[in-house]
Design an enzyme around this catalytic site. Structure first.
Site, mmCIF file in Angstrom:
data_model
loop_
_atom_site.group_PDB
_atom_site.id
_atom_site.type_symbol
_atom_site.label_atom_id
_atom_site.label_comp_id
_atom_site.label_asym_id
_atom_site.label_seq_id
_atom_site.Cartn_x
_atom_site.Cartn_y
_atom_site.Cartn_z
ATOM 1 N N LEU A 166 7.664 83.603 28.398
ATOM 2 C CA LEU A 166 6.655 83.358 29.649
ATOM 3 C C LEU A 166 5.681 84.774 29.597
ATOM 4 O O LEU A 166 6.191 85.882 29.031
ATOM 5 C CB LEU A 166 7.402 83.524 30.861
ATOM 6 N N ASP A 167 4.461 84.678 29.635
ATOM 7 C CA ASP A 167 3.599 85.903 29.350
ATOM 8 C C ASP A 167 3.968 86.992 30.639
ATOM 9 O O ASP A 167 4.862 86.465 31.794
ATOM 10 C CB ASP A 167 2.146 85.501 29.566
ATOM 11 N N ILE A 168 3.453 88.046 30.703
ATOM 12 C CA ILE A 168 3.867 89.193 31.524
ATOM 13 C C ILE A 168 3.626 88.652 33.043
ATOM 14 O O ILE A 168 4.337 89.341 33.859
ATOM 15 C CB ILE A 168 3.081 90.281 31.250
#
Length: 258
Positions: A94-96
């Site tokens: 998952l991206d930040i």
């Protein structure tokens, strides 16, 4: 076996540090359970990481999914329990800015099976966007659109709720590519303001799990997940007793052969 990331190990193989049955390994080589694998001449003990473990983390915004971040940001691995052998592997990323369900395991075979496109596990997200999709765009995003030469599509797209500029959707897709959900909404002219993964295949994010905390799948859930993926878990001989542990799986269609 948990000795390194896929990229690291590919480099080790290219550098001649890995051998199979005394012969230098090659990229893409298949191995059998009885094969002797060595790293820098030292045999690796065990083909499995010991007791199979699977965690469900409710990832908050601001954490990165890399093991070590060159910018010194906090990672999803910082607060996980220590393992006696092997290491935790994130099943997808998952991206930040994306929150929600992140599955982690100490079993590389399980992680690989869950992430591989041929397995056929979908991912479900709750999406808040600025603006509302009309029926034509909703159908178009299900039929598929080409973005930067690649085809993207939702397998399911449903309007959930909203008012004013903010509208919520639930979407599902078979895609683990970076920013796939955001790219599809951007193609329709909408900006995603919040993105939360709520399901990965049969594994769901418990509504009672606080943000930033994790929960571990119990023996019954482990057996069901491994059975669905046509793998065999390594369960403890005497699993700890847990009172009324709620399942973190939903019924899921039978998968094809891996």
């Amino acid at each position: 076996m948990g000795h390194g990331s896929r990229r690291q190990i590919e480099q080790w193989i290219a550098d001649g540090r890995v051998s199979v049955n005394g012969t230098p390994a090659r990229l893409g080589q298949r191995v059998e359970p009885g094969d002797a694998i060595a790293l820098d001449g030292k045999p690796l003990s065990g083909q499995r990481p010991g007791t199979s473990r699977v965690l469900v983390l409710n990832k908050p915004e601001g954490l990165v999914c890399t093991r070590r971040d060159p910018e010194g940001r906090r990672t999803v691995f910082d607060s996980l329990p220590r393992l006696r052998q092997g290491r935790w592997i994130a099943v997808g990323r998952l991206d930040i800015a994306t929150t929600g369900l992140l599955v982690l395991t100490n079993d590389g075979a399980l992680a690989h099976r869950m992430m591989h496109p041929s397995t056929g596990l979908d991912r479900e997200y709750a999406v808040r966007a600025y603006g509302r999709l009309d029926d034509a765009w909703m159908q178009r995003l299900i039929d598929g659109v080409v973005i930067d030469g690649e085809r993207y599509a939702f397998t399911d797209l449903r309007y959930y709720d909203g008012k004013g500029r903010n509208h919520w959707y639930h979407v599902a897709l078979m895609d683990g590519r970076n920013r796939a959900v955001r790219k599809l909404f951007e193609r329709a002219g909408l900006t995603v303001s919040r993105l939360k993964r709520v399901r990965f295949g049969p594994v769901v994010l418990p509504a009672t799990l606080p943000r930033g905390r994790f929960a571990e799948l119990g023996p019954a859930d482990l057996k069901a997940l491994y059975s669905l993926l046509k793998l065999a878990p390594e369960l403890p001989r005497h699993p700890p007793r847990r009172k009324d542990q709620a399942t973190m799986l939903i019924p899921y269609p039978e998968l094809g052969n891996p």
